[in-house]
Design an enzyme around this catalytic site. Structure first.
Site, PDB file in Angstrom:
ATOM      1  N   CYS A 344       0.849  -1.198   0.000  1.00 45.64           N
ATOM      2  CA  CYS A 344       0.000   0.000   0.000  1.00 45.64           C
ATOM      3  C   CYS A 344       0.883   1.247   0.000  1.00 45.64           C
ATOM      4  O   CYS A 344       1.352   1.680   1.055  1.00 45.64           O
ATOM      5  CB  CYS A 344      -0.923   0.007   1.217  1.00 45.64           C
ATOM      6  SG  CYS A 344      -1.997   1.471   1.284  1.00 45.64           S
ATOM      7  N   CYS A 347      -0.366   4.168   2.270  1.00 44.62           N
ATOM      8  CA  CYS A 347      -0.198   3.991   3.718  1.00 44.62           C
ATOM      9  C   CYS A 347       1.257   4.124   4.131  1.00 44.62           C
ATOM     10  O   CYS A 347       1.585   4.854   5.074  1.00 44.62           O
ATOM     11  CB  CYS A 347      -0.699   2.607   4.135  1.00 44.62           C
ATOM     12  SG  CYS A 347      -2.416   2.279   3.755  1.00 44.62           S
ATOM     13  N   ASP A 348       2.137   3.395   3.435  1.00 40.92           N
ATOM     14  CA  ASP A 348       3.497   3.232   3.907  1.00 40.92           C
ATOM     15  C   ASP A 348       4.509   4.151   3.229  1.00 40.92           C
ATOM     16  O   ASP A 348       5.644   4.266   3.685  1.00 40.92           O
ATOM     17  CB  ASP A 348       3.933   1.772   3.707  1.00 40.92           C
ATOM     18  CG  ASP A 348       3.020   0.814   4.456  1.00 40.92           C
ATOM     19  OD1 ASP A 348       2.458   1.226   5.482  1.00 40.92           O
ATOM     20  OD2 ASP A 348       2.858  -0.334   4.019  1.00 40.92           O
TER      21      ASP A 348
END
Length: 518
Positions: A344, A347-348
């Protein structure tokens, strides 16, 4: 700090606060501390029941906690909870201020009965759409149980901690100083990990259910649509899902769901669940199916077994278990998953600020990921197995305009390398001349498509060599009375809008089957 429109909305929410409390800030002389102070001053200016104290002594600065009736409460934000986390802040303000939580009495009792002391730390990023679920769940638990403490930490602001703990994926959760979990979790999932006897209780509940007319397995767009269409027919309907919302929960921007110009995955997932709950549907969340036993002559009921040992029976079953990210299946991938290998980018990505990363996959998802990451990291290397990128032309044009992106085609990733703690690079083979190359990296984002969640059905319904459930034009599988819909099936074009339509069709077919069976 807050614009006029946001202040108006927040003030309306804060009118629901019934118990006075203080926000206690721990500040330093940094620019972020000044932003935090401005935010907190805006908040206290919107409610006469909220006061601000700046005498906080927490070692993490800037941060703030809550105090009520002279007692410190168990919630703290380390960093500025804006972006996706602004909703977490609003909910914390309401719950600390006495607004009742929107969870069942059973869940509240389970939280309050947890024995022991629990000190949770959650590392989040402001661009992570999965993080708010974890932050909000743990904040709620801290409000309900005085033995639970939770601090939500902005990983981008407290990078020294992130590097010391070698955190390369968010949300990352620690309990009493030790890793507890990563990825999206809700209250029920966290409770299931803490309360080890909950699995047996859940199995007992399942076994006590009377047979359904239609049992939908899966809670994504296809499963939600199937449940709604079945319930509207007035028949007994159940939904058993590993997580309601499915892969939509991991999707950021959605701009092609007809009539909804723009939304985000978690928001759409909540809307799907709320719509299903408008009907008499028995929703059974956190239930991972493990086997399907087709009906035999006799009671004519299909049986679905679950990982916790429970089982459900139904006259018809709709399989809508969706798909998951496809993995590279190369040495090192599993070893360094969450330690440099990620799936992701939204997200990361912020955790790799200023570092070198790779994106595996040249379709739309891969190219979009590379474009997003290029604005954060030092350099992006995109590797595509084929001879050319497969993304839309407009995305390819944007990607090629970025100075810190290298595109390598005909590249087969053969290994993820690391130092035992984190990713240090990857090895790929040039498919044109078989030469082997090594790329030094801090992170690898895998974007190579989807894999159907059908392993548990092998030997029961007909599957393709790719694991997709074979269905006809009506959504019927090879087993009479068992239907399937969505990304787990052979229906082409894995899109949310198509999954919704296929779920409705499978449900109508199941109803027609019930009628014809009497």
């Amino acid at each position: 700090m807050l614009d006029a429109n946001l202040k108006t909305q927040l003030q309306a929410y804060l009118e629901k606060v019934t118990q006075p409390f203080e926000i206690v800030a721990s500040l330093d002389d940094s620019a972020k501390a000044a932003e935090m102070l401005a935010l907190l001053q805006d908040i206290v200016g919107l409610s006469d029941k909220i006061a601000l104290a700046t005498d906080g002594t927490d070692s993490r600065k800037p941060s703030f906690s809550f105090r009520r009736d002279g007692q410190e409460l168990g919630i703290r934000f380390a960093g500025l909870p804006m972006g996706h986390e602004f909703t977490s802040l609003v909910l914390a303000l309401l719950q600390v201020g006495g607004y009742p939580p929107k969870v069942s009495d059973e869940v509240i009792a389970q939280i309050q009965a947890l024995p022991g002391e629990f000190r949770f730390e959650t590392y989040f990023s402001l661009s992570c759409q999965n993080c708010p679920d974890v932050v909000q769940a743990l904040n709620l638990m801290a409000v309900l149980n005085p033995n639970i403490q939770h601090v939500a930490i902005d990983g981008a602001l407290f990078q020294a901690e992130v590097e010391a703990r070698q955190i390369m994926a968010v949300p990352s959760i620690y309990l009493n100083g030790e890793p507890f979990g990563s990825g999206r979790m809700g209250v029920e999932e966290i409770l299931a990990k803490l309360d080890t006897s909950s699995g047996a209780r859940e199995a007992e509940k399942l076994n006590g259910k009377t047979a359904f007319d239609v049992l939908v397995v899966g809670g994504g767009p296809a499963g939600a649509a199937a449940a709604i269409y079945a319930a509207r027919k007035g028949i007994r309907t159940g939904v058993a899902a590993e997580r309601f919302g499915g892969q939509v929960l991991d999707t950021l921007a959605i701009e092609n769901f007809i009539s909804v110009q723009e939304t985000e995955g978690p928001k759409l997932a909540r809307a799907l669940e709320e719509h299903v709950r408008q009907y008499e549907v028995d929703i059974l969340n956190l239930q991972r199916a493990s086997a399907l036993i087709p009906a035999e002559t006799g009671d004519g009921l299909h049986t679905v077994q679950f990982a916790n040992g429970g089982e459900l029976k139904a006259k018809t079953v709709i399989l809508a278990t969706g798909a998951r990210w496809r993995e590279m299946n190369v040495p090192g991938e599993q070893e360094y998953r969450g330690r440099g290998v990620a799936y992701c980018p939204h997200c990361d990505g912020p955790l790799f600020k200023g570092k070198r990363v790779a994106v595996i996959g040249g379709g739309n998802s891969g190219v979009e990921a590379a474009i997003d990451l290029a604005g954060i990291v030092e350099h992006v290397t995109l590797l595509e197995f084929g001879e050319q990128l497969r993304a839309d032309a407009v995305l390819q044009s944007k990607l090629r305009s970025l100075a810190n992106v290298t595109i390598i085609t005909l590249a087969q990733t053969t290994e993820v390398t690391g130092d035992g703690q984190k990713v240090t690079g990857l090895i790929y083979q040039d498919r044109h001349n078989d030469e082997v190359h090594r790329v030094e990296l801090a992170g690898i984002f895998v974007q190579i498509g989807l894999l159907p969640n059908s392993d548990w059905l092998k030997g029961t319904v007909e599957l393709t060599r790719f694991g997709e459930i074979v269905v006809d034009a009506r959504g019927q599988t090879s087993v009479p009375g068992v239907f399937a819909a969505g990304d787990v099936t052979t229906v082409p074009y894995k899109q949310i809008v198509i999954a919704v339509g296929e779920g409705a069709k499978a449900s109508l077919s199941a109803f027609d089957h019930l009628i014809r069976q009497g």
